[in-house]
Motif scaffolding. Structure first.
Motif, PDB file in Angstrom:
ATOM      1  N   ALA A  90      15.591 155.036  58.715  1.00  0.00           N
ATOM      2  CA  ALA A  90      16.892 156.012  58.771  1.00  0.00           C
ATOM      3  C   ALA A  90      17.754 155.408  59.929  1.00  0.00           C
ATOM      4  N   LEU A  91      17.277 155.036  61.026  1.00  0.00           N
ATOM      5  CA  LEU A  91      18.243 154.624  62.091  1.00  0.00           C
ATOM      6  C   LEU A  91      19.167 153.474  61.352  1.00  0.00           C
ATOM      7  N   ARG A  93      19.697 152.791  58.190  1.00  0.00           N
ATOM      8  CA  ARG A  93      20.837 153.405  57.256  1.00  0.00           C
ATOM      9  C   ARG A  93      21.888 154.275  57.844  1.00  0.00           C
ATOM     10  N   ALA A  94      21.693 154.752  58.978  1.00  0.00           N
ATOM     11  CA  ALA A  94      22.862 155.289  59.433  1.00  0.00           C
ATOM     12  C   ALA A  94      23.980 154.447  59.910  1.00  0.00           C
ATOM     13  N   GLY A 118      25.987 164.476  59.108  1.00  0.00           N
ATOM     14  CA  GLY A 118      25.378 163.381  59.622  1.00  0.00           C
ATOM     15  C   GLY A 118      25.834 163.200  61.015  1.00  0.00           C
ATOM     16  N   VAL A 122      22.270 163.796  62.642  1.00  0.00           N
ATOM     17  CA  VAL A 122      21.704 162.112  62.920  1.00  0.00           C
ATOM     18  C   VAL A 122      22.175 161.513  64.458  1.00  0.00           C
ATOM     19  N   MET A 170      29.863 158.373  59.784  1.00  0.00           N
ATOM     20  CA  MET A 170      28.759 157.701  60.706  1.00  0.00           C
ATOM     21  C   MET A 170      29.161 156.454  61.486  1.00  0.00           C
TER      22      MET A 170
END
Lengths: 257, 304
Positions: A90-91, A93-94, A118, A122, A170
């Protein structure tokens, strides 16, 4: 190798099968920072699957995908790729924005909330700051007048522009577009392509799966043709479109041009 | 025929709905017959409202409400956990969830109540060896047995409801959440659950109403809820039908209150923001007092 020579995205011998169907048969691709690469070719050629491998929405079977010098979905240690946990992926993909064919805006949130989600959840940006960023981005894609509408109240083109703003919020190093205009009515394609042109002009690194040959020719730094899980031909759009060397590319272009 | 002749305004005659009038007359006659026969029945009607407000009946009412809430809370919390386990990528987790549902949905609720009630026959004490130990009979009060028996049974059903809710959320939503860097737990909490609620809420109301009535099973293990209160009344004065009727009235009151609650909660959640048409639909609903008459005389739907 110096920093400048390292491509932002590097795919090395990427293989992917769904059951017995081999969709990707060894894809190699380098994308440097600021480049716009268009993936073209007939349906079923593996374009979308390859794109989804780049942010690990699909797990690759062989080879490796590198973004910003790090393997995506794995940790390299002592010549082994160790799978990492979904929350670590996930990190990664951010930092990689993705725009989907079907927009996939969160249907229970307004346009504005889609964009702030996001950063707040996130990136842990404070809500006020996230709101300011979202307003700026919605203005950039021309959607500020619809900020408080829910996705179902927006046209496809409007939804896709909000989806682009959501990805941009993001602050990604790289943007992936999976046939961003394929689900749109013809008269709505233009507004989305305009936003994408603007992004390219601002120096965003973009990998775009598209059937819009005109867009590819005009905006792309590199056009890549994929057939049956392999890259048949790649090059500068002007060259490839006017002088396709590969027989399959010639056939494909004769149909779409 | 030459249609050009009919250029003026021609009135439209609606289709006559004879069936409605005929069925209405039959039903009214049947109701009259029922009322007449109930008046001749050997029921002391005056006792019904008297028992209705008996202290023991009110205590039973309180216990029914309390047990319903406790069982539903247990069912919902465990049900959501089991549903999340069911879709886990960990095969042990999903298999355990499957087994849990298989067992607790498979056994009759009454049987489950009896097993918990008689647990002390098999295990004198409950505890972890070396850490703590308590007498089973001390822990397993009839209320606790009721919550375990009915709550666990409910949780198995509820897990399936939640699972259906999860399945109703488009996979693209999950991918979008992943693409902006959400962890699976965030995606569950912020994206999947809120959207699944729309599908989960209506059957929850249904289960709640079922549970109100289902708690009467706990009368068999000595929980002093409505039915046992009625039984206590008639075992003292032999007014059996009268006591049962007043318990029946209380159940109708509870179910009515729950139905009204369900209506408002559904209205809140069914207003699916992803679907503007459904927001209009919830405005025109069966609880609308005009609805019945309007449909009876065959007028068209409420204008939007």
């Amino acid at each position: 190798m110096s920093e400048i020579d390292t491509p932002l995205v590097r795919a090395v011998n990427v293989h992917k099968s769904f059951g017995r169907l081999e969709v990707l048969k060894g894809i190699n691709l380098d994308v440097t920072t600021g480049q716009v690469v268009c993936l073209l070719g007939p349906s079923g050629g593996g374009k979308s699957t390859f794109l989804r491998c780049l942010n690990h929405l699909e797990k690759i079977d062989r080879g490796s995908v590198w973004v910003d010098g790090k393997p995506v979905g794995y940790r390299l240690s002592q010549n082994r790729f160790y799978e990492i946990r979904e929350r670590e992926v996930a990190l990664q993909r951010a930092q990689i924005g993705m725009v989907f064919q079907r927009f996939n805006l969160f249907s229970n949130r307004t346009a504005l909330e889609n964009v702030t989600e996001g950063p707040i959840q996130v990136l842990k940006v404070n809500p006020k700051e996230a709101h300011e960023t979202a307003v700026r981005l919605l203005e950039r894609v021309g959607m500020m007048d619809w900020a408080n509408r829910y996705p179902a109240q927006l046209s496809g083109g409007q939804q896709q522009r909000v989806a682009i703003a959501r990805s941009l919020a993001m602050n990604p190093k790289l943007m992936l577009f999976d046939e961003p205009t394929s689900a749109l009515d013809p008269e709505l394609v233009g507004e989305v392509l305009t936003v994408m042109r603007g992004l390219a002009a601002d120096g965003m690194t973009m990998i775009v799966v598209t059937h819009e040959v005109g867009f590819a020719r005009e905006v792309a730094d590199k056009a890549v043709f994929m057939f049956d899980g392999i890259i048949a031909e790649e090059g500068i759009p002007v060259d490839v479109f006017s002088n396709p060397r590969h027989e399959r590319t010639q056939q494909f272009l004769s149909k779409v041009l | 025929m030459d249609s050009s002749k009919f250029s003026g305004e021609i009135p439209i005659v609606p289709l006559r709905k004879w069936g409605r009038w005929v069925s209405a007359i039959i039903i009214v006659l049947l109701f009259i017959a029922l009322i007449v026969s109930l008046r001749h029945a050997q029921i002391v009607w005056g006792d019904v409202p008297k028992f209705f407000t008996y202290r023991t009946m009110i205590q039973g009412l309180y216990m029914t409400v309390l047990l319903t809430l406790a069982c539903m809370a247990t069912g919902i919390v465990l049900g959501v956990i089991v549903a999340i386990m069911r879709r886990s990528t960990n095969p042990v987790m999903s298999w355990m969830a499957w087994l849990y549902i298989y067992v607790f949905r498979g056994l009759p609720a009454l049987l489950q109540l009896f097993i918990w009630y008689n647990l002390a026959l098999a295990f004198k004490t409950i505890g972890i060896p070396g850490l703590f130990s308590v007498s089973t009979n001390a822990v397993m009060t009839s209320f606790v047995v009721g919550v375990l028996g009915l709550g666990l049974n409910e949780s198995a059903y509820y897990a399936e409801i939640v699972r259906a809710g999860f399945n109703s959320v488009d996979h693209g939503q999950v991918e979008a959440a992943a693409s902006i860097g959400m962890r699976p737990s965030q995606s569950m909490r912020r994206v999947i659950l809120p959207q699944a609620m729309r599908v989960i809420i209506p059957p929850t109301g249904n289960d709640f109403i079922n549970m109100i009535k289902g708690t009467s099973l706990a009368s068999t293990i000595g929980v002093h809820e409505l039915l046992l209160s009625a039984q206590n009344i008639y075992s003292a004065n032999f007014r059996i039908m009268e006591a049962l009727m007043s318990a029946a009235l209380w159940y109708m009151v509870l179910v009515s209150v729950a139905s009204i609650g369900q209506y408002f909660i559904e209205k809140k959640f069914a207003a699916d923001r992803s679907n503007p048409a459904s927001m209009k639909k919830v405005m025109a609903t069966s609880l609308n007092p005009n609805g019945f008459f309007r449909r009876f005389v065959g007028r068209s739907e409420v204008p939007a």
